[in-house]
Design an enzyme around this catalytic site. Structure first.
Site, PDB file in Angstrom:
ATOM      1  N   ASP A   1       0.958  -1.112  -0.045  1.00  0.00           N
ATOM      2  CA  ASP A   1      -0.139   0.114   0.181  1.00  0.00           C
ATOM      3  C   ASP A   1       0.627   1.053   0.155  1.00  0.00           C
ATOM      4  OD1 ASP A   1      -1.894   1.940  -0.021  1.00  0.00           O
ATOM      5  OD2 ASP A   1      -3.449   0.675   1.999  1.00  0.00           O
ATOM      6  N   GLU A  41      -2.762   0.241  -4.839  1.00  0.00           N
ATOM      7  CA  GLU A  41      -2.131  -0.438  -3.706  1.00  0.00           C
ATOM      8  C   GLU A  41      -2.892  -2.468  -5.168  1.00  0.00           C
ATOM      9  OE1 GLU A  41      -6.225  -1.108  -0.838  1.00  0.00           O
ATOM     10  OE2 GLU A  41      -5.948  -0.161  -2.376  1.00  0.00           O
TER      11      GLU A  41
END
Length: 247
Positions: free
Chosen positions: A9, A106
């Site tokens: 992330d 992500e």
């Protein structure tokens, strides 16, 4: 073959890409990306300084202005976000043959069957990934490791910013027990508020309840919630193309 998934992330991705492209923004602590203060629209991302004022992604720009009038508001470019995301993906593909971009900021990496190569922990390889992404793209990331996608994602959430967290197979229930129900995927603010009225606020409460009793409270939502509370989630990754837009 055991499932081992990494969730990468990128920290404050939209903010940091704008800072890279606009040198005058690099020293701005209170930065909100998504649109100018006089525009309609929603926040894409906020610097960690701005987040202390309660600003978060998806919030209307007008509300963010009210919460932090001293912030700088900037409209970024999707082309720049796309290029930065592709650069990160190119780095990640050197570490795993299967890289799935869940969004521009992500990614999930498949490390299934690497027990003999990494018999103890995936934390060392996660650290190399984080450092390589930083060295080659200038972007920071946090990485979660888990036996399925849900656990890996929640682990990276807990690790932010620029942290690493591994939840090994068998540790899922203990890890989840300390989280609020609102942390689980698919549980939005309205659902969490509705369940709080019923006395359900934390994952450990669901773990302790028998499914029939939970079903009396929640009806058809009980079975899926019970599975998530005990750490069950998808463990298969399939390659896909980059997202073509920012919502």
């Amino acid at each position: 073959m055991s499932a081992r998934i990494l969730h990468v992330d990128l920290d404050a991705f939209f903010v940091e890409v704008c800072r890279q492209r606009q040198p005058e923004l690099r020293g701005v602590e209170l930065l909100v990306v998504g649109g100018r203060r006089d525009q309609r629209g929603v926040v894409q991302s906020a610097s960690y300084g701005a987040r202390k004022f309660g600003i978060h992604a998806g919030m209307p720009i007008a509300q963010a202005v009210r919460l932090c009038p001293a912030a700088t508001f900037f409209q970024g470019s999707f082309i720049h976000y796309r290029d930065a995301s592709r650069a990160v993906r190119a780095v990640l593909q050197r570490f795993s043959p299967t890289v799935v971009m869940a969004s521009l900021d992500e990614a999930y990496l498949d490390f299934a069957g690497t027990d003999r190569l990494y018999p103890v922990s995936l934390l060392p390889v996660a650290e190399r990934i984080r450092d390589t992404v930083r060295e080659e793209t200038g972007l920071d990331c946090s990485i979660g490791i888990g036996p399925n996608r849900m656990i890996a994602k929640l682990a990276s959430d807990c690790a932010k910013p620029r942290g690493l967290m591994e939840v090994r197979a068998g540790w899922e229930e203990g890890f989840l027990a300390g989280l609020p129900l609102s942390a689980l995927p698919g549980i939005g603010p309205k659902t969490a508020a509705r369940w709080a009225v019923l006395g359900l606020t934390d994952v450990y409460q669901v773990q302790r309840m028998e499914e029939p009793a939970l079903a009396q409270l929640l009806g058809g939502d009980a079975r899926g919630l019970k599975r998530r509370a005990h750490g069950h989630g998808g463990s298969t990754l399939r390659g896909q193309r980059l997202p073509k837009s920012v919502s």
